[in-house]
Scaffold this active site. Structure first.
Site, PDB file in Angstrom:
ATOM      1  N   ASP A   1       1.087  -1.036   0.083  1.00  0.00           N
ATOM      2  CA  ASP A   1       0.269   0.179   0.015  1.00  0.00           C
ATOM      3  C   ASP A   1       0.904   1.303  -0.113  1.00  0.00           C
ATOM      4  OD1 ASP A   1      -2.474   1.780   0.321  1.00  0.00           O
ATOM      5  OD2 ASP A   1      -2.332   1.581   2.144  1.00  0.00           O
TER       6      ASP A   1
ATOM      7  N   ASP B   1      -3.238  -1.088   5.670  1.00  0.00           N
ATOM      8  CA  ASP B   1      -3.601  -0.689   6.959  1.00  0.00           C
ATOM      9  C   ASP B   1      -5.219  -0.294   6.881  1.00  0.00           C
ATOM     10  OD1 ASP B   1      -3.544   1.678   5.272  1.00  0.00           O
ATOM     11  OD2 ASP B   1      -1.779   2.493   6.769  1.00  0.00           O
TER      12      ASP B   1
ATOM     13  N   ASP C   1      -8.006  -2.673   2.375  1.00  0.00           N
ATOM     14  CA  ASP C   1      -7.067  -3.639   2.139  1.00  0.00           C
ATOM     15  C   ASP C   1      -7.314  -4.936   2.596  1.00  0.00           C
ATOM     16  OD1 ASP C   1      -5.188  -1.771   1.075  1.00  0.00           O
ATOM     17  OD2 ASP C   1      -4.492  -0.982   3.054  1.00  0.00           O
TER      18      ASP C   1
END
Length: 685
Positions: A308, A611, A615
């Site tokens: 990410d 996080d 996700d």
């Protein structure tokens, strides 16, 4: 002050009485609590059975039965102890990790402020129901999906849900989502969905309890099947050979069973479990919390790392990095909201004249500002400066201190605000009016370049405006958030404040971004050196994703991420090979699943870091899901196999090194154990 009384501009005027307590209780009984069960808690017996279903453990159980059958009670006890130790260590590790994740989750148990029976109440977020009237203020975690009824300069941080690093302006009739945070302003909203029906619940529904076996489990399962088959064949051959030679059937049966017991490496499951447990303990010491023991070895097999952006590759906090004026450009160094860092011009410290230019720009942004900076609560190295309010405005205050602007408290005292026009999505700018000690007033304005760099707002020459627009376009192409800043003197206070948005002088442009973490580039270089392919998967803007990929050298030195694929391209089937792409932007949870599935279909072992709520499904689908423990959401932590308590991507590289060491140790012992088992195998009579 009540919401109806405060604010300027778009104030909150209507008073909505809300539900009655009886109606709220009735709806709570009907729709259930405002909670999402991300994963069912496994009872102890289920954990024990999961350990015993391992193929090698089943071979050991069979060995216990055989040794009991031939009366070899000593071996039965030894093998039984191996089974007990192996099962206990595995179950204890899972429970310990789950307890640690539960402790992290307890730190963020939210409450909500609602209006019921025309009275404001603070209630647990789990008891919020559809139809409740939510009262939102700066810093609040939004408890459920809702529709805005009224708003005053409302700005919402949706990064945990969408991956977008910049807060989003919210006007009346806009939608709000559970788990997002009010960065600035106030609002009143009516709850539309809770629990499983909310966006958070719909994403959690993409999580299932089925898990793909890890590479180690697949190899050990294959070994167990081969070992069992070879042992049975050898036993049958020995038994048949003895019977052909006329030996007693009872003697040959005992011999065949002894051969089977000798061929089984009884200590292998225990050694595997202990090696994984020790590896998990070493990882915990390096801030990596392993939730499932087999994940230790899976880390050692990773070939693709899908990461990410916000909070993983980047700091997760906005920072002013460059300030442009018609006469100079300066670069500000430093990270986070700490008011420390050098001020440079063309690589050298900025001179007094250059500093004065930049101070004028940032003094205006400090006045035209609703945020505040909070110093570290303690002297601990982990304590940091924090922004209270809009993260972008907090970054502007930090920059003002770095360049030596007047003390912020003193500035507010000597230049008190007497009027304002809050930012909104139509005007795309904010204006404040301040009384001057010498008389008259100062008008300060900041906003989007396209809303400020206009002849109707500024008195600057066409050439100056042209240069400013070109510079703003250059900053935007580099992935920066750009603000234009202007000011002007007036003898009288403009009424309303927006009437003062003309005849102003351009002070300059401010370029902000969420900067990469200091060690991000080195971490990705270590991944490539270890044979791991890094890819970036984010919900942020394509230009921002491309800029961050370039800054952290995601594709390697001297290589730019000129080809960025968006979630719409993935959903529309316009990308023939997802594994050929290294940067994805504007992706939703389903598209992240598609990307992970494409790599797994090619036989790659995938690790996914993240996080946010968005996700969660991909973390669960990947071979190894890695969540951030500090700033991560409950969805991400529960879906992950590994939780990073320090939120550092470099910890993943350390964990991968540990996983490879564990795998090498297991492989060495396997060779040793199989050689020992072969030596113990009795020769045919």
């Amino acid at each position: 002050m009540s919401p109806a009384e405060g604010g300027t501009g778009a104030g909150l005027r209507r008073r909505m009485p809300g539900l009655t307590q009886d109606e709220a209780a009735r709806r709570l009984a009907g729709v259930g609590r405002n909670e999402v069960a991300f994963r069912k808690t496994r009872p102890p017996y289920s954990r024990v059975l999961a350990q015993l279903r391992d193929p090698l453990m089943m071979v050991l159980i069979a060995a216990v039965a055989l040794t009991l059958a031939i009366g070899d009670h000593a071996d039965s006890v030894v093998i039984g102890l191996v089974i007990v130790v192996n099962t206990t260590v595995g179950v204890a590790q899972e429970i310990r990790a789950d307890n640690a994740v539960a402790a992290l989750s307890a730190l963020s148990a939210p409450h909500a402020r609602v209006r019921r029976e025309d009275a404001d109440r603070d209630v647990p977020a789990a008891t919020v129901v559809p139809g409740d009237v939510l009262l939102l203020a700066e810093g609040d975690i939004i408890a459920a999906d809702a529709a805005i009824d009224e708003s005053a300069a409302l700005l919402v941080d949706e990064s945990m849900l969408t991956g977008e690093s910049v807060p989003v302006d919210k006007d009346a009739n806009a939608s709000l989502h559970a788990g997002t945070v009010v960065a600035r302003g106030r609002g009143v909203a009516t709850v539309t969905a809770t629990g499983k029906a909310a966006a958070l619940g719909r994403i959690a529904a993409l999580l299932d309890d089925r898990r793909r076996p890890t590479p180690l489990q697949l190899r050990l399962a294959s070994l167990g099947r081969v070992l069992a088959a070879v042992t049975l064949i050898l036993c049958a051959l020995v038994l048949a050979q003895g019977l052909v030679r006329g030996l007693p059937a009872g003697t040959m049966a005992v011999t065949a069973i002894s051969l089977a017991v000798a061929a089984v490496p009884e200590s292998l499951p225990a050694v595997v479990t202990l090696a994984l447990a020790l590896g998990a303990r070493r990882m915990a010491a390096r801030h990596a919390l392993v939730r499932r023991l087999p994940a230790v070895e899976t880390l050692g097999s990773v070939s693709v790392l899908a990461t990410d952006k916000t909070g993983t590759l980047t700091e997760g906090r906005m920072v002013v990095q460059q300030v442009w004026t018609p006469r100079t450009t300066v670069e500000l160094q430093g990270v986070g909201y700490e008011p420390e860092g050098d001020v440079l011009t063309e690589g050298r410290p900025a001179g007094p004249a250059e500093r004065r230019e930049v101070q004028e720009v940032l003094t205006a942004t400090a006045l035209c500002n609703d945020a505040a900076l909070r110093p570290p609560p303690s002297a601990s190295p982990d304590s940091r400066w924090e922004a209270v309010g809009d993260p972008m405005e907090g970054a502007l205050l930090t920059a003002a201190i770095k360049v030596g602007c007047p003390d912020l408290t003193e500035l507010a005292s000597t230049h008190p605000r007497i009027a304002e026009a809050p930012f909104d999505s139509l005007r795309r700018r904010m204006t404040t009016v301040h009384a001057l000690p010498s008389g008259g007033v100062l008008v300060c304005l900041k906003g989007a370049p396209e809303a400020v760099l206009a002849a109707t707002v500024l008195t600057d020459s066409p050439e100056t405006l042209r240069l400013a627009r070109a510079e703003a376009a250059r900053f935007a192409a580099g992935g920066y958030r750009v603000l234009a800043v202007a000011s002007g003197l007036r003898q009288e206070t403009p009424r309303p404040a927006a009437a003062g948005e003309s005849g102003l002088r351009l002070l300059g442009l401010v370029a902000l971004s969420d900067p990469p973490k200091p060690h991000a580039a080195a971490t990705l270089a270590s991944c490539r050196a270890a044979g791991i392919t890094p890819i970036l998967v984010t919900g942020d803007h394509p230009a921002t994703a491309s800029a961050v990929a370039d800054r952290v050298e995601l594709l390697g030195p001297n290589t730019t991420a000129d080809h960025v694929v968006t979630g719409k391209d993935v959903a529309g089937g316009r990308v023939p090979d997802l594994t050929a792409v290294r940067v994805f932007a504007r992706t939703d949870p389903q598209q992240k699943l598609d990307i992970v599935a494409a790599w797994r279909a090619r036989g790659a072992i995938t690790a996914m870091t993240g996080d946010g709520v968005n996700d969660g499904p991909a973390l669960h689908q990947a071979d190894i899901g890695i969540a951030m423990g500090g700033r991560g959401t409950e969805v991400a932590r529960q879906a992950a196999d590994l939780v990073l308590t320090d939120d550092e991507l470099s910890t993943v590289v350390a964990a991968i090194e540990e996983g490879r060491r564990v795998f090498d140790n297991i492989r060495r012992f396997l060779v040793y154990g199989m050689a020992g088992g072969a030596a113990e195998t009795p020769a045919p009579p």
